[in-house]
Design a protein around this motif. Sequence first.
Motif, short mmCIF file in Angstrom:
data_model
loop_
_atom_site.label_atom_id
_atom_site.label_comp_id
_atom_site.label_asym_id
_atom_site.label_seq_id
_atom_site.Cartn_x
_atom_site.Cartn_y
_atom_site.Cartn_z
N THR A 255 -18.45 108.74 23.01
CA THR A 255 -17.07 108.60 23.50
C THR A 255 -16.94 109.12 24.92
N LEU A 256 -16.31 108.31 25.76
CA LEU A 256 -16.04 108.69 27.13
C LEU A 256 -14.53 108.65 27.36
N THR A 257 -13.98 109.72 27.89
CA THR A 257 -12.56 109.78 28.19
C THR A 257 -12.37 110.29 29.62
N GLY A 258 -11.17 110.14 30.12
CA GLY A 258 -10.88 110.60 31.47
C GLY A 258 -9.70 109.84 32.02
N ASP A 259 -9.46 110.01 33.32
CA ASP A 259 -8.36 109.30 33.97
C ASP A 259 -8.83 107.92 34.40
N PRO A 260 -8.05 106.87 34.10
CA PRO A 260 -8.45 105.52 34.52
C PRO A 260 -8.54 105.41 36.04
N ASP A 261 -9.42 104.53 36.50
CA ASP A 261 -9.58 104.30 37.93
C ASP A 261 -8.27 103.80 38.55
N PRO A 262 -7.89 104.32 39.71
CA PRO A 262 -6.76 103.72 40.42
C PRO A 262 -7.14 102.34 40.93
N PRO A 263 -6.16 101.42 41.08
CA PRO A 263 -6.48 100.04 41.48
C PRO A 263 -7.25 99.95 42.79
N GLU A 264 -6.98 100.86 43.72
CA GLU A 264 -7.63 100.78 45.03
C GLU A 264 -8.97 101.48 45.07
N GLY A 265 -9.40 102.04 43.92
CA GLY A 265 -10.66 102.77 43.88
C GLY A 265 -10.43 104.27 43.92
N ASP A 266 -11.39 105.01 43.41
CA ASP A 266 -11.28 106.46 43.33
C ASP A 266 -11.87 107.09 44.59
N PRO A 267 -11.05 107.80 45.37
CA PRO A 267 -11.56 108.37 46.62
C PRO A 267 -12.57 109.48 46.40
N ASP A 268 -12.64 110.03 45.18
CA ASP A 268 -13.58 111.12 44.91
C ASP A 268 -14.99 110.62 44.59
N VAL A 269 -15.16 109.30 44.43
CA VAL A 269 -16.48 108.74 44.13
C VAL A 269 -17.02 108.04 45.38
N ARG A 270 -18.20 108.43 45.79
CA ARG A 270 -18.78 107.86 47.01
C ARG A 270 -19.11 106.38 46.83
N VAL A 271 -19.04 105.65 47.93
CA VAL A 271 -19.48 104.26 47.99
C VAL A 271 -20.69 104.20 48.91
N VAL A 272 -21.83 103.74 48.38
CA VAL A 272 -23.08 103.75 49.14
C VAL A 272 -23.80 102.42 48.95
N ASP A 273 -24.80 102.18 49.78
CA ASP A 273 -25.66 101.01 49.57
C ASP A 273 -26.49 101.21 48.30
N PRO A 274 -26.90 100.12 47.66
CA PRO A 274 -27.67 100.25 46.41
C PRO A 274 -28.93 101.08 46.61
N GLY A 275 -29.17 102.01 45.66
CA GLY A 275 -30.38 102.81 45.68
C GLY A 275 -31.45 102.21 44.80
N GLY A 276 -32.32 103.04 44.27
CA GLY A 276 -33.44 102.56 43.48
C GLY A 276 -33.08 102.13 42.08
N TYR A 277 -31.89 102.51 41.61
CA TYR A 277 -31.48 102.19 40.24
C TYR A 277 -30.03 101.73 40.23
N LEU A 278 -29.74 100.81 39.34
CA LEU A 278 -28.39 100.25 39.18
C LEU A 278 -27.93 100.51 37.75
N LEU A 279 -26.70 101.01 37.61
CA LEU A 279 -26.10 101.21 36.30
C LEU A 279 -25.05 100.13 36.07
N ASP A 280 -25.21 99.41 34.98
CA ASP A 280 -24.26 98.37 34.58
C ASP A 280 -23.44 98.94 33.42
N PRO A 281 -22.21 99.40 33.67
CA PRO A 281 -21.44 100.08 32.63
C PRO A 281 -21.18 99.20 31.41
#
Length: 402
Positions: A255-281
Motif C-alpha cells: 500500500t502506498l499513500t500520500g498527497d496526490p500530485d498537483p496538476p502542474e507537477g510537484d516542485p519537491d521532485v527533481r526533473v532530470v534527464d533519464p539515468g541508467g534505470y527507468l521506473l514505470d509506476p
Amino acid sequence: MMDRYEALRTPQGRALLDELVARSAEPALRLGTELRTRYPADLVVDALGQAELRGRAAAKFSRAADLFLTRDGLEQASSEAVARHRAGRFPAGAPLVDLCCGIGGDLVALGADHPVLGVDRDPVHLWMAARNAEAYRVDVRTLESDVRDAPLDGASGVFVDPARRGERGRMATGESEPPLDWCLALAGRVGAVGIKAAPGIAHDVVPDGWEIEFLSLGRDIKEAVLWSPALAGPRVRASVLPPTGPAPVAPDAHTLTGDPDPPEGDPDVRVVDPGGYLLDPNPAVTRAGLVSELARRTGTSKIDPRIAFLTGDAPVATPFARTLQVIDSAPWDQKRLPARLRALDVGSVDVRRRGLAGDVDALVRKLRLTGSRRATVVMTRVRDTPWGLVCVEPEITPAGSG
C-alpha cells in the motif's frame, strides 16, 4: 430458468458436469453430440455452458469448479483476491449488507467474517449467489429486491457494486445504476460504506472525507473503491496485490499513500534527464496520483513534470513500479529507430507510449527485427521534448525495497 440450473444439481446433472471435467480436452461440438444420446438436450446445453464459464472463472476463484455463473455475472464479479482484500476493511463481525451482490463474489468474501445480507433484483444471479456461498461453506442471507428498497436496519456497514451496464450494453462513462450520488448518500444511513467504482473515476467527483483506493493485481489495475469517512484513511491509496491467483486467504497488499500530485507537477521532485534505470509506476499508483510520492520513497526523479516515469542511476526494487535498465536514450526519431535497435541486437520489442502520440501497432510492424534480445521501447517526453528510450530487464538483481 432456475429449474434448469437446479437440474444441474441433481445426481444426473452432477454426473454430467463431472464427465465434462474429465473430458474437457475433447472438441465441444463432438462431445455435445455424443452426450445428447445419453442426457436430455437442455441439460447438455446448460452443462456445457457452465463448464466453459467455470474454466474461465478459475483465474478468479479458487472453487470455480463448483460455482454457478452467467457470462455477465462472471465478467462483472471481482476476483477472489480483490474481494477478500476489500472485506478486510470492515470491522470483523459487523453485520453488513451487500447491495447489487450479483453472483456473490463479494458476498462470499464478506460472509467469511461477517453476518451479511445480499440484495439483488436479478433472481438468477441471486440464486447463484446463494449456491456459490454454499460452495465456499459460507452462511449468507439473500433478498430479491431493488437495492433502493433494501432494509438497512441493524446493518453496521454496506458494500455496493453499482451496475455500469444498461439494458442495451455499457452505460455512458461515469454513469451507474444506482447512481453514484445515491451510493454516496448511504453513508448518512449506515456510516461504514464501500463503493466499487471504475478505475478511471475522477478524484473530484468523490466528496471530501472519503478515501479513493485504486486496486491492482500485479500490474493489472482492477478497480477503485470509495470508502466513507467511517472507514477512510488518507485521501488516496494505491494497493497492489501480488498476482498469485485465487486463494482462500487474502494476499497481503502493498500500500502506498500520500498527497496526490498537483496538476502542474510537484516542485519537491527533481526533473532530470533519464539515468541508467527507468521506473514505470504501477497503474494503481498513476491513477492515485502518487508518482511523486513514489519518487520520494525510492530516491528517484521525474523525466518530465507531467509524465509518470521515474529515473535513477541504480536499480530499485519496489512493488509499486517495474524497473527497467536503459541501454539507449535519445530524442525520438522514428526513422532511425530500426537501425538503433539492430545495433543493440534487439529482435523483439514491447512499446510503452506515454505523453507522445503515435501508432504503436504500425511502428512494431515496420521494425522487422532479427536480433537476439528482447527490449522495451519507451515513447515519451523528457522536459517536454519527444524522447525515445530502449530498455531491458535489469542485468543486476535489485536489492532493497521501495
